[in-house]
Design a protein around this motif. Structure first.
Motif, short mmCIF file in Angstrom:
data_model
loop_
_atom_site.label_atom_id
_atom_site.label_comp_id
_atom_site.label_asym_id
_atom_site.label_seq_id
_atom_site.Cartn_x
_atom_site.Cartn_y
_atom_site.Cartn_z
N VAL A 169 0.85 -1.20 0.00
CA VAL A 169 0.00 0.00 0.00
C VAL A 169 0.88 1.26 0.00
N ILE A 170 1.96 1.22 0.78
CA ILE A 170 2.85 2.39 0.85
C ILE A 170 3.45 2.69 -0.52
N GLY A 171 3.82 1.64 -1.25
CA GLY A 171 4.30 1.84 -2.62
C GLY A 171 3.22 2.43 -3.50
N ASP B 70 -5.41 8.40 -2.13
CA ASP B 70 -6.51 7.87 -1.34
C ASP B 70 -6.18 6.45 -0.86
N PRO B 71 -6.18 6.24 0.46
CA PRO B 71 -5.77 4.92 0.98
C PRO B 71 -6.59 3.76 0.40
N ALA B 72 -7.89 3.96 0.21
CA ALA B 72 -8.72 2.86 -0.29
C ALA B 72 -8.30 2.48 -1.72
N ALA B 73 -8.05 3.49 -2.55
CA ALA B 73 -7.61 3.22 -3.93
C ALA B 73 -6.24 2.56 -3.93
N ALA B 74 -5.36 3.02 -3.05
CA ALA B 74 -4.02 2.44 -2.96
C ALA B 74 -4.12 0.97 -2.53
N ARG B 75 -5.04 0.69 -1.62
CA ARG B 75 -5.20 -0.68 -1.14
C ARG B 75 -5.73 -1.59 -2.26
N HIS C 20 -5.26 -1.20 -5.45
CA HIS C 20 -4.14 -1.43 -6.38
C HIS C 20 -3.13 -2.40 -5.78
N ALA C 21 -2.85 -2.23 -4.48
CA ALA C 21 -1.89 -3.11 -3.81
C ALA C 21 -2.33 -4.56 -3.90
N ARG C 22 -3.64 -4.78 -3.75
CA ARG C 22 -4.14 -6.16 -3.78
C ARG C 22 -3.99 -6.78 -5.17
N GLU C 23 -4.19 -5.96 -6.19
CA GLU C 23 -3.97 -6.47 -7.56
C GLU C 23 -2.51 -6.90 -7.73
N VAL C 24 -1.61 -6.04 -7.26
CA VAL C 24 -0.18 -6.35 -7.39
C VAL C 24 0.17 -7.60 -6.59
N LEU D 2 -4.93 10.33 11.01
CA LEU D 2 -3.61 10.46 10.36
C LEU D 2 -3.01 9.10 10.05
N LEU D 3 -3.13 8.18 11.02
CA LEU D 3 -2.54 6.85 10.82
C LEU D 3 -3.17 6.12 9.65
N LYS D 4 -4.46 6.43 9.40
CA LYS D 4 -5.16 5.74 8.32
C LYS D 4 -4.98 6.46 6.98
N SER D 5 -4.27 7.57 6.99
CA SER D 5 -4.11 8.30 5.73
C SER D 5 -2.66 8.18 5.23
N ARG D 6 -2.41 8.79 4.10
CA ARG D 6 -1.13 8.65 3.44
C ARG D 6 0.03 9.05 4.36
#
Lengths: 242, 334
Positions: free
Chosen positions: A101-103, A110-115, A117-121, B187-191
């Protein structure tokens, strides 16, 4: 613009040791390019120069038409170069998924969108089932896969892979090879890899650069390069001849 | 917003949080004056622990000089109130600004020049000591003889000027603690929170993923400093006296970080649990020893130290990660 990456006359000296000696090569957009050579040949140093960990003493590195050899590692990643580390560096306390997710957050704030994408990878690299484990619990082959997944999540144009096949069993190597081939075909991802596992190099790379004592001793198609006497002598050894 | 606030917490966790909040809200009606002042101390340590946790627990930068931000915040708001009659809620802005500037200077010096780990910790101690010595000679705010806020008997609570009875201070501190908790959770749940954790875990790897580590470490330093300064303003108006030897002293910085360490560094509940445990332990020890008629000087500190030792050895990750497992309050799959 054919070449995505162009390395011109790069040298790097560490005190008495000339780690990289006037190396030049070009990586065409959409291709897979391998750098091979014995231990201590300067492969990882060359990688670290491209990835911005070291500045070269001489020479230049151009990526997508822009000079990048003075940039910091994070800027280079933002330009579109993802990398793995030979000695893996996962975020140990975080879950496998959060590592990726960090990558993914580089291009998806947006964390949800990143998550998503992370799951696809993760699925692509056979890590989906292990996504909730802490990264510290993974075996070495899985950590290598995680390195690839994390770098891939940044959606690079060029992926630098530093010995990701090392320690993998032949079946695992083949899985990794096919995953990388798919990425290359589907998304046109350009890959530059350092590799000792010749099985993977022969299967993946269209071109190979051979380094020895920091200098280039051969470059060309893998089938041709492995027949060159200099390469056999310095690197592959007698067992590769037959 | 509510969904984001509760993201990642199980239904059981939400229920427990609601019960805890209800008990804390009702406390002034149930508790006597003594217990209420103890609870104010608990919430104060929970809040400052949370602020410190932003820097160390989330972003992995060990500050051992956080008393400087408490002190700067306290002195800034108190001086504005005493010398110019400026209300603490306005003084708060100045307090935050001063602490943020100080946090930015320390952060810039350390992060730009690659000072990390224990060397960073030493730098933070050095700045806190500079402040202590500097304020000892700062006549405008009383220097070493102390700085005092006017105290009188108030017929009613004056929230605007933060003058009133312990119940008012209790609710102010409770509101701050809840706000800090919610802010840290979001904050922890965000980027930014993910990026902080990446830096904490492996800075080289974080940079290779495109994270501008300097910038995110600065955000942590500045936010942590600003949050801590708010506690300083509370400190000044609650205790009404400030001595450089007290507020800037290294023992203050250590006190401040014990809660999150015992509770669990880098966790949201750690500072809260740690504050309850430590203050509770300290007060219980006091009661127990006096009930036993045991009056040797330093006995309380020795027992307190032993208890801490046992907790740290038994639960090196802190109390919260263990407790969370027992209570089944974290949700794996959001």
């Amino acid at each position: 613009m054919m070449d995505l990456l162009s390395v011109e006359g790069v040298s790097k000296r560490f005190r008495g040791l000339l780690a990289v000696d006037n190396v030049s090569f070009r990586v065409a957009r959409g291709s897979i390019f391998a750098v091979i050579g014995p231990n201590g040949a300067g492969k990882t140093t060359l990688f670290n120069i491209i990835a911005g960990m070291f500045a070269p003493d001489r020479g230049s590195v151009d990526f997508a038409g822009e000079r990048i050899d003075a940039l910091a590692p994070d800027e280079i990643c933002r330009r579109g170069i993802g990398r793995t580390f030979q000695l893996v560096r996962p975020f140990p306390a975080l879950s496998v998924e959060d590592n990726v997710v960090i990558g993914a957050m580089l291009r998806r704030h947006d964390p949800a969108a990143a998550r998503r994408h992370a799951r696809e990878v993760l699925a692509r690299l056979d890590l989906f089932g292990k996504r909730h484990q802490p990264a510290s619990a993974l075996t070495l082959p899985d950590r290598k896969r995680l390195e690839v997944a994390r770098a891939l999540a940044t959606e690079p144009k060029l992926l630098l892979l530093d010995e990701v096949m090392a320690g993998l069993r032949p079946a695992e190597t083949d899985r990794m090879v096919s995953a990388l081939t798919e990425l290359n075909r589907e998304f046109g991802l350009t890959i530059l890899l350092i590799e000792h596992v010749m099985r993977a190099v022969m299967a993946l790379a269209a071109r190979v650069l051979v380094l020895h004592h920091g200098a280039r001793i051969a470059e060309g198609a893998p089938a041709a390069v492995v027949r060159e006497p200099a390469v056999i002598q310095s690197y592959l050894g007698a067992e590769a001849v037959d | 917003m509510t969904s984001r606030l509760l993201d990642g917490i199980s239904h059981r966790g939400v229920a427990l949080l609601a019960v805890l909040l209800a008990v804390l809200l009702a406390a002034p009606w149930i508790a006597n004056d003594y217990l209420l002042t103890v609870l104010i101390i608990v919430l104060y340590s929970a809040y400052t622990g949370q602020a410190w946790n932003v820097m160390m627990g989330f972003a992995g930068q060990l500050s051992l000089g956080h008393a400087i931000y408490v002190g700067l915040g306290a002195y800034a708001a108190a001086a504005l109130y005493v010398h110019f009659g400026i209300a603490p809620w306005l003084g708060l802005a100045a307090a935050i600004a001063v602490a943020v500037a100080c946090g930015a200077i320390i952060g810039f010096l350390a992060f730009r020049f690659g000072v990390g780990g224990v060397y960073f910790a030493i730098l933070t101690i050095a700045f806190a000591e500079f402040a202590r010595i500097g304020f000892d000679h700062f006549q405008w705010v009383g220097a070493s003889s102390g700085f005092f806020l006017p105290v009188a008997n108030y017929t009613r609570n004056d929230l605007w000027n933060l003058r009133g009875d312990p119940t008012m201070f209790y609710y102010v501190m409770l509101a701050l603690t809840v706000a800090a908790f919610a802010l840290c959770h979001v904050l922890l749940k965000s980027r930014i929170g993910y990026y902080w954790q990446a830096i904490r875990e492996d800075e080289v790897a974080a940079r290779s993923l495109g994270i501008d580590t300097f910038r995110y470490k600065m955000y942590a330093a500045v936010l942590s400093a600003g949050m801590t300064a708010v506690a300083g303003v509370f400190f000044a108006f609650y205790y009404n006296n400030l001595f450089p030897e007290q507020v800037f002293h290294i023992s203050r910085s250590i006190e401040l970080i014990l809660g999150p360490i015992i509770g669990g560094i880098g966790t949201l509940f750690g500072p809260l649990i740690g504050a309850f445990l430590l203050t509770g332990l300290s007060e219980a020890m006091q009661e127990l020893l006096s009930a036993l008629g045991f009056d040797a000087p330093g006995a309380k500190q020795v027992f307190y130290g032993l208890c801490l030792l046992v907790v740290v050895m038994a639960l090196p990750g802190g109390v919260w990660p263990w407790l969370a497992g027992k209570l089944r309050v974290t949700r794996r799959d959001p």
